[in-house]
Motif scaffolding. Structure first.
Motif, PDB file in Angstrom:
ATOM      1  N   ASN A  49     111.583  -6.274 176.045  1.00 39.38           N
ATOM      2  CA  ASN A  49     110.207  -5.829 175.813  1.00 39.38           C
ATOM      3  C   ASN A  49     109.584  -6.747 174.781  1.00 39.38           C
ATOM      4  O   ASN A  49     109.711  -6.542 173.578  1.00 39.38           O
ATOM      5  CB  ASN A  49     110.198  -4.371 175.336  1.00 39.38           C
ATOM      6  CG  ASN A  49     108.829  -3.726 175.443  1.00 39.38           C
ATOM      7  OD1 ASN A  49     108.134  -3.876 176.439  1.00 39.38           O
ATOM      8  ND2 ASN A  49     108.444  -2.992 174.406  1.00 39.38           N
ATOM      9  N   CYS A  50     108.965  -7.823 175.260  1.00 45.71           N
ATOM     10  CA  CYS A  50     108.350  -8.821 174.384  1.00 45.71           C
ATOM     11  C   CYS A  50     109.349  -9.391 173.378  1.00 45.71           C
ATOM     12  O   CYS A  50     109.075  -9.486 172.169  1.00 45.71           O
ATOM     13  CB  CYS A  50     107.137  -8.228 173.662  1.00 45.71           C
ATOM     14  SG  CYS A  50     105.747  -7.909 174.757  1.00 45.71           S
ATOM     15  N   TYR A 129      98.857  -3.135 177.527  1.00 46.07           N
ATOM     16  CA  TYR A 129      98.731  -4.422 176.844  1.00 46.07           C
ATOM     17  C   TYR A 129      99.127  -4.366 175.376  1.00 46.07           C
ATOM     18  O   TYR A 129      99.038  -5.360 174.662  1.00 46.07           O
ATOM     19  CB  TYR A 129      97.316  -4.977 176.989  1.00 46.07           C
ATOM     20  CG  TYR A 129      96.191  -4.073 176.515  1.00 46.07           C
ATOM     21  CD1 TYR A 129      96.058  -3.714 175.174  1.00 46.07           C
ATOM     22  CD2 TYR A 129      95.246  -3.605 177.412  1.00 46.07           C
ATOM     23  CE1 TYR A 129      95.015  -2.906 174.747  1.00 46.07           C
ATOM     24  CE2 TYR A 129      94.198  -2.806 176.996  1.00 46.07           C
ATOM     25  CZ  TYR A 129      94.080  -2.456 175.660  1.00 46.07           C
ATOM     26  OH  TYR A 129      93.040  -1.647 175.242  1.00 46.07           O
ATOM     27  N   GLY A 130      99.567  -3.213 174.895  1.00 52.80           N
ATOM     28  CA  GLY A 130      99.993  -3.109 173.507  1.00 52.80           C
ATOM     29  C   GLY A 130      99.185  -2.080 172.739  1.00 52.80           C
ATOM     30  O   GLY A 130      98.228  -1.500 173.254  1.00 52.80           O
ATOM     31  N   ASP A 136     104.695   1.565 167.606  1.00 54.31           N
ATOM     32  CA  ASP A 136     105.897   1.991 168.329  1.00 54.31           C
ATOM     33  C   ASP A 136     106.622   3.096 167.577  1.00 54.31           C
ATOM     34  O   ASP A 136     107.145   4.038 168.187  1.00 54.31           O
ATOM     35  CB  ASP A 136     106.840   0.796 168.512  1.00 54.31           C
ATOM     36  CG  ASP A 136     106.338  -0.198 169.543  1.00 54.31           C
ATOM     37  OD1 ASP A 136     105.455   0.173 170.352  1.00 54.31           O
ATOM     38  OD2 ASP A 136     106.801  -1.347 169.534  1.00 54.31           O
ATOM     39  N   ASN A 146     107.045   2.806 174.417  1.00 51.39           N
ATOM     40  CA  ASN A 146     105.947   1.885 174.683  1.00 51.39           C
ATOM     41  C   ASN A 146     106.478   0.620 175.346  1.00 51.39           C
ATOM     42  O   ASN A 146     107.245  -0.129 174.747  1.00 51.39           O
ATOM     43  CB  ASN A 146     105.218   1.522 173.387  1.00 51.39           C
ATOM     44  CG  ASN A 146     104.081   0.549 173.617  1.00 51.39           C
ATOM     45  OD1 ASN A 146     103.334   0.687 174.585  1.00 51.39           O
ATOM     46  ND2 ASN A 146     103.939  -0.429 172.739  1.00 51.39           N
ATOM     47  N   VAL A 148     105.339  -2.940 176.933  1.00 53.87           N
ATOM     48  CA  VAL A 148     104.220  -3.876 176.924  1.00 53.87           C
ATOM     49  C   VAL A 148     104.334  -4.822 178.120  1.00 53.87           C
ATOM     50  O   VAL A 148     105.407  -5.359 178.405  1.00 53.87           O
ATOM     51  CB  VAL A 148     104.182  -4.682 175.609  1.00 53.87           C
ATOM     52  CG1 VAL A 148     102.985  -5.643 175.594  1.00 53.87           C
ATOM     53  CG2 VAL A 148     104.112  -3.745 174.413  1.00 53.87           C
ATOM     54  N   GLU A 152     101.029  -9.859 178.266  1.00 55.45           N
ATOM     55  CA  GLU A 152     100.165  -9.448 177.160  1.00 55.45           C
ATOM     56  C   GLU A 152     100.935  -9.387 175.842  1.00 55.45           C
ATOM     57  O   GLU A 152     100.422  -8.861 174.852  1.00 55.45           O
ATOM     58  CB  GLU A 152      99.555  -8.069 177.443  1.00 55.45           C
ATOM     59  CG  GLU A 152      98.679  -8.017 178.673  1.00 55.45           C
ATOM     60  CD  GLU A 152      97.312  -8.666 178.468  1.00 55.45           C
ATOM     61  OE1 GLU A 152      97.113  -9.300 177.411  1.00 55.45           O
ATOM     62  OE2 GLU A 152      96.455  -8.547 179.356  1.00 55.45           O
ATOM     63  N   CYS A 153     102.115  -9.949 175.807  1.00 57.17           N
ATOM     64  CA  CYS A 153     102.925  -9.877 174.597  1.00 57.17           C
ATOM     65  C   CYS A 153     102.253 -10.545 173.398  1.00 57.17           C
ATOM     66  O   CYS A 153     102.565 -10.223 172.251  1.00 57.17           O
ATOM     67  CB  CYS A 153     104.292 -10.518 174.826  1.00 57.17           C
ATOM     68  SG  CYS A 153     105.385  -9.531 175.886  1.00 57.17           S
ATOM     69  N   HIS A 155      99.528 -10.034 172.250  1.00 54.39           N
ATOM     70  CA  HIS A 155      98.766  -9.078 171.454  1.00 54.39           C
ATOM     71  C   HIS A 155      99.620  -8.473 170.347  1.00 54.39           C
ATOM     72  O   HIS A 155      99.112  -8.066 169.303  1.00 54.39           O
ATOM     73  CB  HIS A 155      98.237  -7.951 172.346  1.00 54.39           C
ATOM     74  CG  HIS A 155      97.058  -8.374 173.174  1.00 54.39           C
ATOM     75  ND1 HIS A 155      96.752  -7.788 174.387  1.00 54.39           N
ATOM     76  CD2 HIS A 155      96.112  -9.322 172.987  1.00 54.39           C
ATOM     77  CE1 HIS A 155      95.672  -8.347 174.890  1.00 54.39           C
ATOM     78  NE2 HIS A 155      95.275  -9.286 174.068  1.00 54.39           N
ATOM     79  N   ASP A 156     100.930  -8.401 170.599  1.00 52.95           N
ATOM     80  CA  ASP A 156     101.821  -7.788 169.614  1.00 52.95           C
ATOM     81  C   ASP A 156     102.838  -8.775 169.045  1.00 52.95           C
ATOM     82  O   ASP A 156     103.394  -8.567 167.988  1.00 52.95           O
ATOM     83  CB  ASP A 156     102.579  -6.613 170.239  1.00 52.95           C
ATOM     84  CG  ASP A 156     101.670  -5.432 170.512  1.00 52.95           C
ATOM     85  OD1 ASP A 156     101.981  -4.672 171.438  1.00 52.95           O
ATOM     86  OD2 ASP A 156     100.653  -5.293 169.817  1.00 52.95           O
TER      87      ASP A 156
END
Length: 333
Positions: A49-50, A129-130, A136, A146, A148, A152-153, A155-156
């Motif tokens: 996850n990202c 998208y975060g 989290d 959550n 993501v 869109e990673c 964004h975080d």
């Protein structure tokens, strides 16, 4: 029938679907085969996850989405029927071609949802998208996970590589793993890949042209563009164009008319619909920028429009590529 055998292919022509699944016979036979061969995921499972490991303890039963890309990705993964609440769409229209009617699903917040609104949605999992108005940790305290979207990673957390169609397909398969719909996800990825291959074969009309993808997040916002790490960059490349902002190691970037004039792309792609505006409205906003009449693309009438939702890291990017290719072919006539 279960949702794992009835989710239909999004954004895929009948001809393409026939190529991919023709050996399975009629739709009923295909569904039976998928049902017989379906495997059951063993929870807990751990996914990336990202860049961080995320453990899903049990099969999720309900989803809150943030942004429209989550809707398209979940539909392709075969889990859109689990969406119980939506958010973060900023007035944008629902993606076209969804296999599940989500028009009556509650929008708990048209922008970035708070922890309170997320918890109030009573969903097991957030996909989007975060988080901007929550964390989290806050969600975990309420037993909510959550997830993501891969593209869109940024964004975080920083993206380690550019998002392309392969990354979108991998994201569909990742969600298929999470929601135990891997058979549906794999079938849709195969069909999407087939359609992508067909589109690339028709992309010669745009060869060797420079281009920029620009947009406005709102009527009051400044000019923005798509950089080298987003799916828009891959769309331009597969259409035979070179992104004048490709060297920017970001997905989204604020820019200005001066940098656009310096780059002077041969084609300008306006991404519209982010806040519900139509193409004419988006063009008016762009043409009001001082100096746009000096741009080569404007002089040559090479300004085209693509729905912003079709330039996002989800299956709708196939449609975005088709629009760019078709529009470029029209410009060359």
């Amino acid at each position: 029938m279960t949702r794992r055998t009835t989710a239909r292919l999004p954004l895929i022509s009948v001809a393409t679907a026939a190529i991919v699944f023709g050996v399975a016979g009629c739709a009923t036979s295909t569904e039976t085969v998928a049902d017989d061969s379906a495997t059951t995921a063993s929870y807990p499972i751990t996914i990336d996850n990202c860049g961080a490991d995320l453990t899903i303890e049990s099969e999720p039963q309900s989803i809150l989405t943030i942004g429209t890309s989550a809707l398209s990705l979940l539909d392709a993964a075969g889990a859109a029927d689990l969406i119980v609440a939506r958010s973060g769409e900023f007035g944008a229209a629902l993606p076209e071609g969804m296999s599940v009617d989500l028009s009556d699903v509650e929008i708990v917040d048209p922008s970035d949802p708070t922890t309170e609104k997320i918890v109030g949605a009573n969903a097991d999992v957030v996909v989007g998208y975060g988080l901007f108005n929550s964390t989290d940790e806050d969600l975990a305290a309420s037993g909510i996970t959550n997830i993501v979207i891969d593209g869109e990673c940024s964004h975080d957390a920083g993206l380690t590589s550019a998002t392309d169609f392969d990354a979108i397909f991998a994201d569909i398969e990742r969600l298929g793993t999470v929601f135990d719909t891997s058979d549906v996800a794999a079938g849709n990825v195969a069909a999407l890949q087939s359609e992508l291959d067909e589109l690339e074969a028709d992309a010669s009309a745009a060869a060797d042209q420079s281009a920029a993808v620009i947009y406005y997040f709102s009527p009051a916002s400044t000019l923005s563009a798509r950089g080298g790490l987003g799916i828009a960059n891959d769309i331009l490349a597969r259409a035979g164009m070179s992104n004048v902002y490709a060297a920017e190691e970001s997905v989204y970037l604020e820019t200005n008319i001066e940098t656009l004039l310096d780059a002077d792309p041969e084609v300008i792609v306006i991404a519209y619909g982010l806040y519900g505006e139509d193409l004419d409205t988006a063009k008016e906003l762009f043409f009001a920028e001082p100096g746009t009449s000096d741009l080569t693309a404007v002089k040559n009438g090479a300004v085209i429009g693509v729905l912003a939702s079709d330039l996002a890291p989800d299956p709708d990017a196939i449609r975005g590529l088709r629009t760019v290719i078709d529009s470029a072919a029209t410009l060359s006539e």
